[in-house]
Each structure stands twice: as structure tokens, then as C-alpha cells.
Write an enzyme that holds these catalytic residues in place. Structure first.
Site, PDB file in Angstrom:
ATOM      1  N   HIS A 156      38.493 -11.661   3.927  1.00 18.06           N
ATOM      2  CA  HIS A 156      38.754 -12.502   4.579  1.00 18.06           C
ATOM      3  C   HIS A 156      37.689 -12.907   5.443  1.00 18.06           C
ATOM      4  O   HIS A 156      37.956 -14.722   5.960  1.00 18.06           O
ATOM      5  CB  HIS A 156      39.365 -11.448   6.301  1.00 18.06           C
ATOM      6  N   HIS A 211      28.442  -7.378  16.343  1.00 15.91           N
ATOM      7  CA  HIS A 211      29.162  -6.648  16.075  1.00 15.91           C
ATOM      8  C   HIS A 211      29.431  -6.019  15.749  1.00 15.91           C
ATOM      9  O   HIS A 211      28.323  -5.840  14.737  1.00 15.91           O
ATOM     10  CB  HIS A 211      30.612  -7.286  15.600  1.00 15.91           C
TER      11      HIS A 211
END
Length: 335
Positions: free
Chosen positions: A115, A179
Site C-alpha cells: 500500500h 507515527h
């Protein structure tokens, strides 16, 4: 040859674990602006820098960088599966130029991407096959990693390579910002996890579904404030955006890999893709950032950003064209 840039965060949780609809609409508007920017530029080739999340690149052979002269998307998290429209000749030309510059890079005739590549191509161009592409893998997960200064040199070499092409080239950086999602670390992992990180290709549908559900659950816990994952760091994210917009990327050379993790989480290393893309743009002259969007989005476990940029000369030419068109329109108005 004209170049343009779009750098963006990706998240496998988009569409699955969404924030407030107003936030989703805000992000959609930012992506629509990026798509309009890309349509106006009308690229003939996309060179995309992106990471892998142990879906295509493993510890059986873990290069710091790799150019795909052929590539297939594994279709994780509902992204488009199948072959990318890779421009093989362009990929090899870039690889030769990068190697000639003194930056070591691998080449793959059978690259598998996830992805990190597919979501960006779908969101920005509509499909993994919409525009001929050269995919460049930048290791952003598997330790040990190259010093970040090498990323700038990689981008510079790629930028110089595409400057000699007689076509419009869109540079894309896909990843980050701050993140720290539940991506396993090889060192300290159990033997079973290490075995999967060495060669975990071709999982069963059940195995992939279970893995994706763990990430979805982690995103929900993070948004609910019941997670032990490292918090997002908007201050760090905005500092990075400011450095990238400044046009002088050399301060990044002093940033250590440990500092990335301490400040913004293990997966903040994905901003290596942004650094490479901006360095490639800088290799084509001074540039200006045309648009910047940023918001920390807990549901997507991401400091989420989207930027577009152009060389200064291109931006000035576009401004002159816009002004000329405006004058023409005004002249046609009745007196």
C-alpha cells in the site's frame, strides 16, 4: 525537462477506521487539490519513492534502496493488486545514473510493492497503471538503516537523472510523518516473527486478514487513548515540513536514526521518501512549495501531510500564464 512534486502520507486505515467526517472531507479536499495540480502538470512519468511494510521486501535480502524495473502490487488493505505500468527503460536509465553518481542501489525485475506505493498512485493518479511509473523502494522499516544523509544523495542522483529526460516527470514521496504503528522489529522478536520477517511472502488470505485486523484494532485503541503506542509529534512534523519548504535540505544530514525514533516513532523513517523526492526536485533548481496540508489523525495513526511543489522557474511561468489569461478574459469583457 519539467518536474513537479507531490509528497503525501499514506495510511492503510483510510476508509476503514476514519476520523470525524469533517476531517475526512478536509483530507479529501487536500487530495483533490493535489490531483488538480497533477492534472495541470500532466506528467508523462511518475517516479515514486515509497517504503515496504514486510509485504514485498524482507530480511532474506534487505537493500537500503531498490529500483523496480518491473513491479506488482500485493493488494494489501484493499489497494489495487496486480502489475504496475513500470517504464522499464526509464528504470534502468535511472539506476545506471544513480550508480554512476556513487550511490549504491539495487534493481529488481520482480519487485513486490504494498500500500505504500499502491495507495499513493491510486489517490493521486486514479490507478497503479494510469501513468508509466518507476518505483523506488526506500527502506524505512528494517534496521539497520543507512544514514539519512544518504537519502538526500539518492534523491539528488535521481533528480539529475530525470532532468535529462525529454518528458514531464512527477516526483512522489509516499510515507510518514510521525507515527509508530505496530510494525514488528526484527531484533528482539520471537523466532516465529523473525522467520516471517525473513521470508513472509505470499501469506494466506486468513493470515493477511488477521494481520490487517491487528492494525485496525491498534488504530481504534490509539484514537480511544487506550494504546501504549508512541504519540504523534506535530511539532516534529511541522519542523520537517518547514525544512523541506526552505529549499536547503542539508540540515537533515545531521539528524540521526535514533533521533527519528525518539522524536516521532519507528515509522517516522518513512519521511525518507519525502526527503528523497524533495532532493530530486532540488537537483532541478530552486523550488517553491505550492500547497501544504497537515493534520495529526489518530484514527489513521499518522501525522498526515500532503504537499505539492514546483521549480521556481515553472511556478513563475505558470503565474505569468495565469495573469496573461486573466488579462485576455478582461479584454473580452464588454465595456
Amino acid at each position: 525537462m519539467p518536474v513537479a512534486l507531490c509528497a503525501m502520507s499514506h495510511s492503510p486505515l483510510m476508509g476503514t477506521n476514519d476520523p470525524d467526517p469533517l476531517v475526512v472531507a478536509e483530507v479529501d479536499a487536500a487530495f483533490e487539490h493535489a490531483r488538480s495540480f497533477i492534472r495541470d502538470f500532466d506528467p508523462e512519468l511518475v517516479v515514486i519513492f515509497a517504503p515496504d511494510h514486510y509485504n514485498g521486501v524482507f530480511y532474506d535480502m534487505l537493500p537500503p534502496f531498490c529500483i523496480g524495473s518491473a513491479a506488482t502490487s500485493v493488494g494489501d488493505y484493499g489497494t489495487q493488486a496486480g502489475p504496475l505500468d513500470v517504464d522499464r527503460d526509464a528504470a534502468w536509465d535511472i539506476a545506471r545514473a544513480v550508480l554512476a553518481s556513487g550511490v549504491d542501489i539495487a534493481v529488481s525485475e520482480r519487485m513486490h510493492v504494498d500500500h505504500g506505493f499502491a495507495q499513493a498512485l491510486e489517490l493521486l493518479t486514479g490507478s497503479i497503471t494510469a501513468i508509466p511509473t518507476v518505483p523506488i523502494f526506500v527502506n524505512s522499516v528494517g534496521e539497520p538503516m543507512t544514514p539519512v544523509s544518504r537519502i538526500r544523495l539518492l534523491g539528488d542522483a535521481v533528480g539529475k537523472a530525470v532532468s535529462g529526460m525529454d518528458r514531464r516527470v512527477l516526483l512522489v514521496g509516499s510515507g510518514g510523518l510521525s507515527h509508530d504503528p505496530p510494525v514488528p522489529q526484527f531484533f528482539g522478536a520471537s523466532p516465529e516473527v523473525q522467520a516471517r520477517l525473513i521470508d513472509g511472502r505470499n501469506p494466506t488470505a486468513e493470515q493477511r486478514s488477521a494481520r490487517e485486523q491487528r492494525v485496525i484494532d491498534a488504530g481504534r485503541d490509539f484514537a480511544a487513548g487506550v494504546s501504549t503506542m508512541q504519540p504523534l509529534n506535530p511539532k516534529w512534523d511541522n519542523h520537517l515540513l518547514e525544512v523541506l519548504a526552505s529549499g536547503d535540505l542539508t540540515p537533515i544530514d545531521s539528524w540521526t536514526n535514533d533521533w527519528f525514533v525518539q522524536q516521532a516513532g519507528h515509522s517516522s523513517h518513512e519521511v525518507r521518501t519525502w526527503i528523497a523526492a524533495y532532493a530530486a526536485l532540488a537537483a532541478n533548481g530552486a523550488y517553491t512549495v505550492e500547497s501544504t496540508y497537515y493534520r495529526p489523525i489518530l484514527e489513521w495513526i499518522a501525522g498526515f501531510g500532503i504537499t505539492t511543489a514546483l521549480p521556481v522557474t515553472t511556478a513563475k511561468a505558470a503565474t505569468r500564464l495565469h495573469q496573461h489569461s486573466a488579462l485576455d478574459l478582461k479584454a473580452d469583457e464588454p465595456s
